[in-house]
Design a protein around this motif. Sequence first.
Motif, PDB file in Angstrom:
ATOM      1  N   ASP A  12       3.678   1.494  -1.670  1.00 42.87           N
ATOM      2  CA  ASP A  12       4.053   1.637  -3.082  1.00 42.87           C
ATOM      3  C   ASP A  12       2.911   2.215  -3.899  1.00 42.87           C
ATOM      4  O   ASP A  12       3.126   3.081  -4.756  1.00 42.87           O
ATOM      5  CB  ASP A  12       4.473   0.284  -3.661  1.00 42.87           C
ATOM      6  CG  ASP A  12       5.782  -0.215  -3.073  1.00 42.87           C
ATOM      7  OD1 ASP A  12       6.592   0.637  -2.651  1.00 42.87           O
ATOM      8  OD2 ASP A  12       5.980  -1.443  -3.028  1.00 42.87           O
ATOM      9  N   VAL A  13       1.699   1.774  -3.635  1.00 40.88           N
ATOM     10  CA  VAL A  13       0.534   2.301  -4.360  1.00 40.88           C
ATOM     11  C   VAL A  13       0.363   3.788  -4.057  1.00 40.88           C
ATOM     12  O   VAL A  13       0.112   4.596  -4.965  1.00 40.88           O
ATOM     13  CB  VAL A  13      -0.744   1.507  -3.985  1.00 40.88           C
ATOM     14  CG1 VAL A  13      -1.986   2.186  -4.533  1.00 40.88           C
ATOM     15  CG2 VAL A  13      -0.655   0.077  -4.483  1.00 40.88           C
ATOM     16  N   GLU A  14       0.512   4.155  -2.807  1.00 43.39           N
ATOM     17  CA  GLU A  14       0.384   5.568  -2.429  1.00 43.39           C
ATOM     18  C   GLU A  14       1.459   6.420  -3.096  1.00 43.39           C
ATOM     19  O   GLU A  14       1.184   7.507  -3.599  1.00 43.39           O
ATOM     20  CB  GLU A  14       0.468   5.714  -0.919  1.00 43.39           C
ATOM     21  CG  GLU A  14       0.232   7.117  -0.442  1.00 43.39           C
ATOM     22  CD  GLU A  14       0.211   7.227   1.069  1.00 43.39           C
ATOM     23  OE1 GLU A  14       0.052   8.367   1.551  1.00 43.39           O
ATOM     24  OE2 GLU A  14       0.372   6.215   1.759  1.00 43.39           O
ATOM     25  N   TYR A  69       0.813  -1.208   0.000  1.00 37.43           N
ATOM     26  CA  TYR A  69       0.000   0.000   0.000  1.00 37.43           C
ATOM     27  C   TYR A  69       0.850   1.263   0.000  1.00 37.43           C
ATOM     28  O   TYR A  69       0.434   2.297  -0.513  1.00 37.43           O
ATOM     29  CB  TYR A  69      -0.974   0.003   1.180  1.00 37.43           C
ATOM     30  CG  TYR A  69      -0.349  -0.299   2.520  1.00 37.43           C
ATOM     31  CD1 TYR A  69      -0.252  -1.622   2.960  1.00 37.43           C
ATOM     32  CD2 TYR A  69       0.155   0.700   3.324  1.00 37.43           C
ATOM     33  CE1 TYR A  69       0.332  -1.911   4.168  1.00 37.43           C
ATOM     34  CE2 TYR A  69       0.736   0.415   4.540  1.00 37.43           C
ATOM     35  CZ  TYR A  69       0.824  -0.905   4.961  1.00 37.43           C
ATOM     36  OH  TYR A  69       1.408  -1.195   6.157  1.00 37.43           O
ATOM     37  N   TRP A  83       3.046   5.787  -5.936  1.00 32.34           N
ATOM     38  CA  TRP A  83       2.758   5.890  -7.369  1.00 32.34           C
ATOM     39  C   TRP A  83       1.605   6.851  -7.636  1.00 32.34           C
ATOM     40  O   TRP A  83       1.621   7.590  -8.624  1.00 32.34           O
ATOM     41  CB  TRP A  83       2.498   4.518  -7.987  1.00 32.34           C
ATOM     42  CG  TRP A  83       3.786   3.813  -8.266  1.00 32.34           C
ATOM     43  CD1 TRP A  83       4.321   2.755  -7.597  1.00 32.34           C
ATOM     44  CD2 TRP A  83       4.740   4.160  -9.268  1.00 32.34           C
ATOM     45  NE1 TRP A  83       5.540   2.411  -8.113  1.00 32.34           N
ATOM     46  CE2 TRP A  83       5.831   3.261  -9.153  1.00 32.34           C
ATOM     47  CE3 TRP A  83       4.803   5.131 -10.248  1.00 32.34           C
ATOM     48  CZ2 TRP A  83       6.935   3.316  -9.976  1.00 32.34           C
ATOM     49  CZ3 TRP A  83       5.924   5.187 -11.076  1.00 32.34           C
ATOM     50  CH2 TRP A  83       6.957   4.290 -10.938  1.00 32.34           C
ATOM     51  N   CYS A  84       0.616   6.866  -6.752  1.00 36.14           N
ATOM     52  CA  CYS A  84      -0.479   7.835  -6.900  1.00 36.14           C
ATOM     53  C   CYS A  84       0.049   9.269  -6.743  1.00 36.14           C
ATOM     54  O   CYS A  84      -0.372  10.167  -7.474  1.00 36.14           O
ATOM     55  CB  CYS A  84      -1.582   7.563  -5.881  1.00 36.14           C
ATOM     56  SG  CYS A  84      -2.572   6.122  -6.266  1.00 36.14           S
ATOM     57  N   MET A  85       0.965   9.461  -5.805  1.00 31.63           N
ATOM     58  CA  MET A  85       1.555  10.790  -5.631  1.00 31.63           C
ATOM     59  C   MET A  85       2.369  11.190  -6.861  1.00 31.63           C
ATOM     60  O   MET A  85       2.306  12.339  -7.300  1.00 31.63           O
ATOM     61  CB  MET A  85       2.414  10.817  -4.367  1.00 31.63           C
ATOM     62  CG  MET A  85       1.596  10.765  -3.099  1.00 31.63           C
ATOM     63  SD  MET A  85       2.528  10.552  -1.582  1.00 31.63           S
ATOM     64  CE  MET A  85       3.849  11.688  -1.734  1.00 31.63           C
ATOM     65  N   TYR A  86       3.135  10.254  -7.418  1.00 34.04           N
ATOM     66  CA  TYR A  86       3.895  10.553  -8.636  1.00 34.04           C
ATOM     67  C   TYR A  86       2.956  10.898  -9.793  1.00 34.04           C
ATOM     68  O   TYR A  86       3.227  11.817 -10.568  1.00 34.04           O
ATOM     69  CB  TYR A  86       4.786   9.375  -9.035  1.00 34.04           C
ATOM     70  CG  TYR A  86       5.898   9.071  -8.065  1.00 34.04           C
ATOM     71  CD1 TYR A  86       6.561  10.080  -7.383  1.00 34.04           C
ATOM     72  CD2 TYR A  86       6.305   7.774  -7.842  1.00 34.04           C
ATOM     73  CE1 TYR A  86       7.585   9.806  -6.499  1.00 34.04           C
ATOM     74  CE2 TYR A  86       7.335   7.476  -6.967  1.00 34.04           C
ATOM     75  CZ  TYR A  86       7.974   8.497  -6.295  1.00 34.04           C
ATOM     76  OH  TYR A  86       8.990   8.214  -5.430  1.00 34.04           O
ATOM     77  N   LEU A  87       1.870  10.175  -9.905  1.00 32.95           N
ATOM     78  CA  LEU A  87       0.890  10.434 -10.961  1.00 32.95           C
ATOM     79  C   LEU A  87       0.257  11.814 -10.800  1.00 32.95           C
ATOM     80  O   LEU A  87       0.128  12.574 -11.770  1.00 32.95           O
ATOM     81  CB  LEU A  87      -0.184   9.346 -10.958  1.00 32.95           C
ATOM     82  CG  LEU A  87      -1.251   9.439 -12.034  1.00 32.95           C
ATOM     83  CD1 LEU A  87      -0.629   9.264 -13.413  1.00 32.95           C
ATOM     84  CD2 LEU A  87      -2.310   8.383 -11.811  1.00 32.95           C
ATOM     85  N   LEU A  88      -0.098  12.167  -9.569  1.00 32.61           N
ATOM     86  CA  LEU A  88      -0.668  13.489  -9.320  1.00 32.61           C
ATOM     87  C   LEU A  88       0.348  14.596  -9.582  1.00 32.61           C
ATOM     88  O   LEU A  88      -0.011  15.653 -10.127  1.00 32.61           O
ATOM     89  CB  LEU A  88      -1.179  13.586  -7.886  1.00 32.61           C
ATOM     90  CG  LEU A  88      -2.505  12.893  -7.610  1.00 32.61           C
ATOM     91  CD1 LEU A  88      -2.826  12.920  -6.130  1.00 32.61           C
ATOM     92  CD2 LEU A  88      -3.617  13.565  -8.389  1.00 32.61           C
TER      93      LEU A  88
END
Length: 114
Positions: free
Chosen positions: A5-7, A3, A9-14
């Motif tokens: 790592d998912v968080e 979780y 990657w979401c921050m990088y995407l944003l």
Amino acid sequence: MWYVDVELWCMYLLLAASVGVAVWASIRSIRQHSKADAVHHLVPARRIAIATWVLTAVAVVVTFLTGSTQPLVSNGAVFADTGWLRLTDMFINTALVLVVVAAICVAYNRWQTR
């Protein structure tokens, strides 16, 4: 700990999306405003826009170069990556510089309109 790592990657995407939107909005704004729109109601809009861009760019560079590289302890672990430490300081200090400049501009405007 998937979780985390998912968080991340979401921050990088944003972050990528926000940088993309900022670049797109800047290009769109430059294309839409011609030199004929330099002054609106006796307000030098183009000069203010250029000054804002320059101040932001200078503040980002200066606050990055002067950012702290001292390791810090977070949740019991030492965090010593100098690049990320400087980047964090850059964002915080740039925001503070821009808020102070905005407050000074508001105070100056209030003083001028008396």
